[in-house]
Design a protein around this motif. Sequence first.
Motif, PDB file in Angstrom:
ATOM      1  N   GLY A  69       0.791  -1.194   0.011  1.00 24.58           N
ATOM      2  CA  GLY A  69      -0.072   0.055   0.061  1.00 24.58           C
ATOM      3  C   GLY A  69       0.926   1.331   0.180  1.00 24.58           C
ATOM      4  O   GLY A  69       1.988   1.338   0.451  1.00 24.58           O
ATOM      5  N   ILE A  70       0.111   2.354  -0.620  1.00 22.57           N
ATOM      6  CA  ILE A  70       0.808   3.625  -0.644  1.00 22.57           C
ATOM      7  C   ILE A  70      -0.212   4.637  -0.025  1.00 22.57           C
ATOM      8  O   ILE A  70      -1.485   4.449  -0.293  1.00 22.57           O
ATOM      9  CB  ILE A  70       1.468   4.006  -1.952  1.00 22.57           C
ATOM     10  N   ARG A  71       0.098   5.652   0.663  1.00 27.83           N
ATOM     11  CA  ARG A  71      -0.875   6.476   1.087  1.00 27.83           C
ATOM     12  C   ARG A  71      -1.423   7.290   0.065  1.00 27.83           C
ATOM     13  O   ARG A  71      -0.778   7.861  -0.927  1.00 27.83           O
ATOM     14  CB  ARG A  71      -0.201   7.587   2.230  1.00 27.83           C
ATOM     15  N   GLU A  72      -2.746   7.555   0.252  1.00 27.82           N
ATOM     16  CA  GLU A  72      -3.329   8.602  -0.926  1.00 27.82           C
ATOM     17  C   GLU A  72      -3.042   9.852  -0.914  1.00 27.82           C
ATOM     18  O   GLU A  72      -2.907  10.393  -2.113  1.00 27.82           O
ATOM     19  CB  GLU A  72      -4.954   8.402  -0.660  1.00 27.82           C
ATOM     20  N   ASP A  73      -2.603  10.417   0.205  1.00 28.43           N
ATOM     21  CA  ASP A  73      -2.265  11.849   0.068  1.00 28.43           C
ATOM     22  C   ASP A  73      -0.778  12.042  -0.669  1.00 28.43           C
ATOM     23  O   ASP A  73      -0.572  12.971  -1.349  1.00 28.43           O
ATOM     24  CB  ASP A  73      -2.204  12.618   1.521  1.00 28.43           C
ATOM     25  N   LEU A  74      -0.066  11.013  -0.290  1.00 30.43           N
ATOM     26  CA  LEU A  74       1.214  10.981  -1.047  1.00 30.43           C
ATOM     27  C   LEU A  74       1.370  10.612  -2.582  1.00 30.43           C
ATOM     28  O   LEU A  74       1.982  11.411  -3.265  1.00 30.43           O
ATOM     29  CB  LEU A  74       2.050   9.634  -0.510  1.00 30.43           C
ATOM     30  N   LEU A  75       0.310   9.808  -2.958  1.00 32.50           N
ATOM     31  CA  LEU A  75      -0.012   9.670  -4.210  1.00 32.50           C
ATOM     32  C   LEU A  75      -0.536  10.921  -5.099  1.00 32.50           C
ATOM     33  O   LEU A  75      -0.155  11.516  -5.983  1.00 32.50           O
ATOM     34  CB  LEU A  75      -0.948   8.501  -4.719  1.00 32.50           C
ATOM     35  N   LEU A  76      -1.358  11.804  -4.083  1.00 37.29           N
ATOM     36  CA  LEU A  76      -2.048  12.953  -4.934  1.00 37.29           C
ATOM     37  C   LEU A  76      -0.755  13.949  -4.875  1.00 37.29           C
ATOM     38  O   LEU A  76      -0.747  14.700  -5.983  1.00 37.29           O
ATOM     39  CB  LEU A  76      -3.123  13.303  -3.996  1.00 37.29           C
ATOM     40  N   ARG A  77      -0.014  14.160  -3.959  1.00 34.10           N
ATOM     41  CA  ARG A  77       0.991  15.377  -4.122  1.00 34.10           C
ATOM     42  C   ARG A  77       2.011  14.970  -4.876  1.00 34.10           C
ATOM     43  O   ARG A  77       2.274  15.717  -5.619  1.00 34.10           O
ATOM     44  CB  ARG A  77       1.653  15.339  -2.647  1.00 34.10           C
ATOM     45  N   SER A  78       2.228  13.657  -5.251  1.00 33.85           N
ATOM     46  CA  SER A  78       3.119  13.232  -6.037  1.00 33.85           C
ATOM     47  C   SER A  78       2.506  13.537  -7.751  1.00 33.85           C
ATOM     48  O   SER A  78       3.407  14.069  -8.405  1.00 33.85           O
ATOM     49  CB  SER A  78       3.576  11.837  -6.083  1.00 33.85           C
TER      50      SER A  78
END
Length: 151
Positions: A69-78
């Motif tokens: 898994g990867i955090r959703e906020d991290l994916l959005l910021r990236s």
Amino acid sequence: MIEETGRVVAIEEGAVWVETLRKTTCSSCSANAGCGQGLMDKIGVGRQRGFVRVLSDLHLALNDVVVIGIREDLLLRSAVLVYLLPLLGLLAGALLASSLALSEGLVILSAMVSLFASWLAVRWHCRRSENDPARQPVVLRAMLAGATGQQ
């Protein structure tokens, strides 16, 4: 958390390499029947295996099936960093050159230089933070034998 199922293919200290099957969302699209991409997805063209280094504190063995898994906020910021920042750089360069009443060729050149500079800034930021554990995918859990999500 955005989750994906994969199979452990290599083990390192504190991390594992996981093989995942890259899938498209064509099967859930309403235009699936008349779409060329949907047809290609049905016959298996374009499916690729991806290899991801994932942090893990679990005791895993080769070929274990895991959920990563990867955090959703991290994916959005990236995504904002990688897609939006260069686009904003392109527009800023064009607007700045246009406001200085430069010729059309110089406006285009300025936009391209700004796009390239923005891309370099994104690349520098990504390289600087690539080893940050807070920005890495993690193993969430190991699956029971026989409960694979892979094909």
